[in-house]
Design a protein around this motif. Structure first.
Motif, PDB file in Angstrom:
ATOM      1  N   ASP A  38       3.816 -32.419  25.955  1.00 24.30           N
ATOM      2  CA  ASP A  38       3.274 -31.067  25.871  1.00 24.30           C
ATOM      3  C   ASP A  38       3.547 -30.493  24.482  1.00 24.30           C
ATOM      4  N   ILE A  39       2.482 -30.106  23.768  1.00 24.62           N
ATOM      5  CA  ILE A  39       2.633 -29.515  22.431  1.00 24.62           C
ATOM      6  C   ILE A  39       2.096 -28.085  22.393  1.00 24.62           C
ATOM      7  N   THR A  40       2.099 -27.447  23.566  1.00 25.56           N
ATOM      8  CA  THR A  40       1.621 -26.067  23.647  1.00 25.56           C
ATOM      9  C   THR A  40       2.533 -25.155  22.819  1.00 25.56           C
ATOM     10  N   HIS A  41       1.938 -24.186  22.160  1.00 24.65           N
ATOM     11  CA  HIS A  41       2.710 -23.249  21.322  1.00 24.65           C
ATOM     12  C   HIS A  41       2.120 -21.853  21.471  1.00 24.65           C
ATOM     13  N   ALA A  42       2.729 -20.907  20.824  1.00 20.97           N
ATOM     14  CA  ALA A  42       2.336 -19.495  20.961  1.00 20.97           C
ATOM     15  C   ALA A  42       0.888 -19.236  20.564  1.00 20.97           C
ATOM     16  N   GLU A  43       0.323 -20.064  19.695  1.00 15.69           N
ATOM     17  CA  GLU A  43      -1.040 -19.836  19.233  1.00 15.69           C
ATOM     18  C   GLU A  43      -2.059 -20.762  19.911  1.00 15.69           C
ATOM     19  N   SER A  44      -1.672 -21.422  20.997  1.00 19.41           N
ATOM     20  CA  SER A  44      -2.609 -22.277  21.731  1.00 19.41           C
ATOM     21  C   SER A  44      -3.730 -21.408  22.288  1.00 19.41           C
ATOM     22  N   ARG A  47      -3.710 -19.582  25.641  1.00 15.07           N
ATOM     23  CA  ARG A  47      -2.473 -20.075  26.261  1.00 15.07           C
ATOM     24  C   ARG A  47      -2.706 -21.278  27.173  1.00 15.07           C
ATOM     25  N   ARG A  49      -2.546 -25.171  28.008  1.00 14.88           N
ATOM     26  CA  ARG A  49      -1.657 -26.266  27.638  1.00 14.88           C
ATOM     27  C   ARG A  49      -2.377 -27.240  26.720  1.00 14.88           C
TER      28      ARG A  49
END
Length: 135
Positions: A38-44, A47, A49
């Motif tokens: 999982d490389i989800t981040h605040a700017e995905s 939001r 995944r």
């Protein structure tokens, strides 16, 4: 691929010379799994995944349930388990292909009812890269 007979899905273990079919199996299954990174981040975007392609660990599990029928294949399974061997195995899926590679027996269970036969459950886990050959 049309409907196939379940008995034609075979689990085989190499005995040093040939692949030996694990005899007496009434049910068998192979499952492929992949861990996700999982490389989800605040700017995905919104939001949602995000996953990193090709980064997770892949594995396969083979399981079967049956009864004792063939002394040779029974001894091969028993020896592989108690010795902790990693064995070359093959799963033949009818009208699809065969999956071959190293597996270790992770679980070997025995059961029996007072008015029935002794049965066994077998689980193998992949121990390296697997190959696929289409039929």
């Amino acid at each position: 691929m049309g409907a196939q007979k379940g008995k034609d899905l075979l689990i085989k273990i190499h005995d040093g010379t040939n692949y030996v079919t694990v005899a007496g199996l009434r049910s068998r299954k192979i499952a492929f799994n992949a861990e996700l990174v999982d490389i989800t981040h605040a700017e995905s975007a919104d939001r949602w995944r995000e996953l990193l392609a090709g980064a997770g660990v892949r594995r396969a599990s083979i399981s079967g349930r049956g009864l004792f029928k063939d002394a040779g294949s029974d001894a091969l399974v028993r020896t592989a388990f108690f010795s902790g061997l990693i064995s070359d195995c093959q799963v033949v899926v009818p009208d699809f292909g065969s999956i071959t590679g190293p597996f270790q027996i992770a679980s070997l269970e025995f059961a029996g009812e007072h008015n029935g036969e002794v049965t066994f459950d077998l689980t193998l886990e992949s121990a390296g890269a697997l190959g696929f050959v289409a039929i």
